[in-house]
Design a protein around this motif. Sequence first.
Motif, PDB file in Angstrom:
ATOM      1  N   ALA A 147       0.814  -1.213   0.000  1.00  0.00           N
ATOM      2  CA  ALA A 147       0.000   0.000   0.000  1.00  0.00           C
ATOM      3  C   ALA A 147       0.851   1.268   0.000  1.00  0.00           C
ATOM      4  CB  ALA A 147      -0.939  -0.007   1.195  1.00  0.00           C
ATOM      5  N   ALA A 148       1.925   1.303   0.762  1.00  0.00           N
ATOM      6  CA  ALA A 148       2.768   2.509   0.841  1.00  0.00           C
ATOM      7  C   ALA A 148       3.381   2.818  -0.521  1.00  0.00           C
ATOM      8  CB  ALA A 148       3.848   2.322   1.894  1.00  0.00           C
ATOM      9  N   ASN A 149       3.843   1.796  -1.220  1.00  0.00           N
ATOM     10  CA  ASN A 149       4.431   2.012  -2.550  1.00  0.00           C
ATOM     11  C   ASN A 149       3.360   2.444  -3.564  1.00  0.00           C
ATOM     12  OD1 ASN A 149       6.948   1.264  -1.557  1.00  0.00           O
ATOM     13  ND2 ASN A 149       6.663  -0.900  -2.121  1.00  0.00           N
ATOM     14  N   PHE A 150       2.220   1.819  -3.487  1.00  0.00           N
ATOM     15  CA  PHE A 150       1.161   2.174  -4.419  1.00  0.00           C
ATOM     16  C   PHE A 150       0.698   3.611  -4.209  1.00  0.00           C
ATOM     17  CE2 PHE A 150      -3.321   2.598  -5.572  1.00  0.00           C
ATOM     18  CZ  PHE A 150      -3.296   2.183  -6.891  1.00  0.00           C
ATOM     19  N   LEU A 151       0.579   4.028  -2.951  1.00  0.00           N
ATOM     20  CA  LEU A 151       0.113   5.380  -2.663  1.00  0.00           C
ATOM     21  C   LEU A 151       1.053   6.421  -3.242  1.00  0.00           C
ATOM     22  CD1 LEU A 151      -2.005   7.135  -1.283  1.00  0.00           C
ATOM     23  CD2 LEU A 151      -0.639   7.001   0.820  1.00  0.00           C
ATOM     24  N   SER A 152       2.354   6.149  -3.215  1.00  0.00           N
ATOM     25  CA  SER A 152       3.338   7.075  -3.776  1.00  0.00           C
ATOM     26  C   SER A 152       3.106   7.257  -5.278  1.00  0.00           C
ATOM     27  CB  SER A 152       4.753   6.566  -3.509  1.00  0.00           C
ATOM     28  OG  SER A 152       5.704   7.386  -4.160  1.00  0.00           O
ATOM     29  N   GLU A 153       2.874   6.137  -5.971  1.00  0.00           N
ATOM     30  CA  GLU A 153       2.640   6.207  -7.419  1.00  0.00           C
ATOM     31  C   GLU A 153       1.275   6.850  -7.722  1.00  0.00           C
ATOM     32  OE1 GLU A 153       4.241   5.892 -11.057  1.00  0.00           O
ATOM     33  OE2 GLU A 153       5.215   5.030  -9.277  1.00  0.00           O
ATOM     34  N   TYR A 154       0.311   6.554  -6.903  1.00  0.00           N
ATOM     35  CA  TYR A 154      -1.036   7.097  -7.072  1.00  0.00           C
ATOM     36  C   TYR A 154      -1.022   8.620  -6.972  1.00  0.00           C
ATOM     37  CZ  TYR A 154      -6.096   7.690  -6.199  1.00  0.00           C
ATOM     38  OH  TYR A 154      -7.411   8.071  -6.249  1.00  0.00           O
ATOM     39  N   ASN A 155      -0.331   9.156  -5.996  1.00  0.00           N
ATOM     40  CA  ASN A 155      -0.305  10.602  -5.776  1.00  0.00           C
ATOM     41  C   ASN A 155       0.452  11.336  -6.869  1.00  0.00           C
ATOM     42  OD1 ASN A 155      -1.850  10.502  -3.438  1.00  0.00           O
ATOM     43  ND2 ASN A 155      -0.056  10.278  -2.092  1.00  0.00           N
ATOM     44  N   LYS A 156       1.365  10.675  -7.547  1.00  0.00           N
ATOM     45  CA  LYS A 156       2.117  11.306  -8.631  1.00  0.00           C
ATOM     46  C   LYS A 156       1.338  11.334  -9.944  1.00  0.00           C
ATOM     47  CE  LYS A 156       5.764   8.682  -8.267  1.00  0.00           C
ATOM     48  NZ  LYS A 156       7.112   8.116  -8.547  1.00  0.00           N
ATOM     49  N   SER A 157       0.353  10.497 -10.059  1.00  0.00           N
ATOM     50  CA  SER A 157      -0.383  10.387 -11.320  1.00  0.00           C
ATOM     51  C   SER A 157      -1.236  11.625 -11.583  1.00  0.00           C
ATOM     52  CB  SER A 157      -1.280   9.146 -11.284  1.00  0.00           C
ATOM     53  OG  SER A 157      -2.074   9.077 -12.456  1.00  0.00           O
ATOM     54  N   LYS A 158      -1.324  12.015 -12.852  1.00  0.00           N
ATOM     55  CA  LYS A 158      -2.135  13.168 -13.263  1.00  0.00           C
ATOM     56  C   LYS A 158      -3.516  12.749 -13.784  1.00  0.00           C
ATOM     57  CE  LYS A 158       1.279  15.901 -12.389  1.00  0.00           C
ATOM     58  NZ  LYS A 158       1.243  16.788 -11.187  1.00  0.00           N
ATOM     59  N   LYS A 159      -3.811  11.455 -13.709  1.00  0.00           N
ATOM     60  CA  LYS A 159      -5.098  10.984 -14.191  1.00  0.00           C
ATOM     61  C   LYS A 159      -6.218  11.515 -13.299  1.00  0.00           C
ATOM     62  CE  LYS A 159      -3.324   8.163 -17.338  1.00  0.00           C
ATOM     63  NZ  LYS A 159      -3.538   8.322 -18.791  1.00  0.00           N
ATOM     64  N   LYS A 160      -7.275  12.034 -13.935  1.00  0.00           N
ATOM     65  CA  LYS A 160      -8.383  12.603 -13.162  1.00  0.00           C
ATOM     66  C   LYS A 160      -9.427  11.562 -12.760  1.00  0.00           C
ATOM     67  CE  LYS A 160      -7.986  17.221 -15.201  1.00  0.00           C
ATOM     68  NZ  LYS A 160      -8.683  18.300 -15.954  1.00  0.00           N
ATOM     69  N   ASP A 161      -9.479  10.461 -13.479  1.00  0.00           N
ATOM     70  CA  ASP A 161     -10.499   9.445 -13.199  1.00  0.00           C
ATOM     71  C   ASP A 161      -9.888   8.207 -12.546  1.00  0.00           C
ATOM     72  OD1 ASP A 161      -9.096   8.950 -15.485  1.00  0.00           O
ATOM     73  OD2 ASP A 161     -10.789   8.176 -16.649  1.00  0.00           O
ATOM     74  N   TRP A 198      -9.537  -0.840   0.740  1.00  0.00           N
ATOM     75  CA  TRP A 198      -8.580   0.246   1.009  1.00  0.00           C
ATOM     76  C   TRP A 198      -8.851   1.398   0.051  1.00  0.00           C
ATOM     77  CZ3 TRP A 198      -4.802   2.589  -2.097  1.00  0.00           C
ATOM     78  CH2 TRP A 198      -3.889   3.399  -1.427  1.00  0.00           C
ATOM     79  N   THR A 199      -8.651   2.615   0.556  1.00  0.00           N
ATOM     80  CA  THR A 199      -8.760   3.813  -0.263  1.00  0.00           C
ATOM     81  C   THR A 199      -7.595   4.733   0.069  1.00  0.00           C
ATOM     82  OG1 THR A 199     -10.218   5.656  -0.894  1.00  0.00           O
ATOM     83  CG2 THR A 199     -10.251   4.996   1.412  1.00  0.00           C
ATOM     84  N   PRO A 200      -7.119   5.530  -0.887  1.00  0.00           N
ATOM     85  CA  PRO A 200      -5.907   6.328  -0.648  1.00  0.00           C
ATOM     86  C   PRO A 200      -6.043   7.438   0.393  1.00  0.00           C
ATOM     87  CG  PRO A 200      -6.290   6.053  -3.003  1.00  0.00           C
ATOM     88  CD  PRO A 200      -7.525   5.589  -2.309  1.00  0.00           C
ATOM     89  N   ASP A 201      -7.268   7.957   0.624  1.00  0.00           N
ATOM     90  CA  ASP A 201      -7.356   9.149   1.466  1.00  0.00           C
ATOM     91  C   ASP A 201      -8.525   9.099   2.454  1.00  0.00           C
ATOM     92  OD1 ASP A 201      -9.767  10.854   0.149  1.00  0.00           O
ATOM     93  OD2 ASP A 201      -8.625   9.848  -1.429  1.00  0.00           O
ATOM     94  N   TYR A 202      -8.429   9.963   3.438  1.00  0.00           N
ATOM     95  CA  TYR A 202      -9.403  10.073   4.520  1.00  0.00           C
ATOM     96  C   TYR A 202     -10.813  10.350   4.000  1.00  0.00           C
ATOM     97  CZ  TYR A 202     -11.627  12.310   8.629  1.00  0.00           C
ATOM     98  OH  TYR A 202     -12.480  12.660   9.647  1.00  0.00           O
TER      99      TYR A 202
END
Length: 266
Positions: A147-161, A198-202
């Motif tokens: 999850a920690a590694n995925f979240l890093s890649e997720y936050n860098k992505s510019k995809k809106k959907d 799991w979801t990336p944010d609060y």
Amino acid sequence: MLKKTSIKALFRITALTMAFLIFAVTGAQSYSLAAGAETLQRDQETVSSTVEGNSHEPTNNETPNITEEALNDETLNSDEETSLDESFHNVNVGDLEIMGEDTSFITPMAHPIVWAGMGIGQLLGWLAGGAAAIVTITKFGVEVVEAANFLSEYNKSKKKDRPRYYRVYKDNSAMYVGKPMSDDDALRHISNPFNELWTPDYNSGRELAFKFATAKGKVVGPENHWDTNYNDTRYFTHFHGEKPNKTRTGHIFYGTDSRMGKFPRP
């Protein structure tokens, strides 16, 4: 004197007889003329009625005077009526309903989900716009990424959907992210109290918990059970949705906040 009187009487009788004869002859002629006139009038009316009736219905030996142009007009009118009848019967009920509705507020059709059906490895490549720097692993019988590694890649992505909800797996030390889910799939999944995600944010975690609880229920959390468990296992912060009848969702984990348990295992 008597002879003279007789002659006068004879003359009187003769005059009366002649007058009667003249009257009889004249009356008979008048009656005959009147009767003849009446008969003639009836005959004329009969002939007129016959002529008028026959003028509308041609006999077998007569051909109606119908021009080619009139025939063409009748054929054209017949074709137009048939076309109108067929058009009327071919109207769909759905078309009639649309005609009567105000379509100015119709919601546009939703775009298809680009990432639907992707595994976590494919999704990482899509988020990165090419090859992702993170390597997935096979664990729990499925393809996952920590999850920690995925979240890093997720936050860098510019995809809106980007998808907001994912299958989740845990062991004693880490949490792992699996295949993505749509919002609707996530709600159905978490409605089973034995399922987790799991979801990336609060905000996304709390929103899903509220959807399940509805306005009459409540959102439980965020909470973490580290302080009631053993220190050889890591515990992750999460939400629950709770309905008025106390029915709860499973764990809705978000982010990477976690702590090891508090008590040493005996």
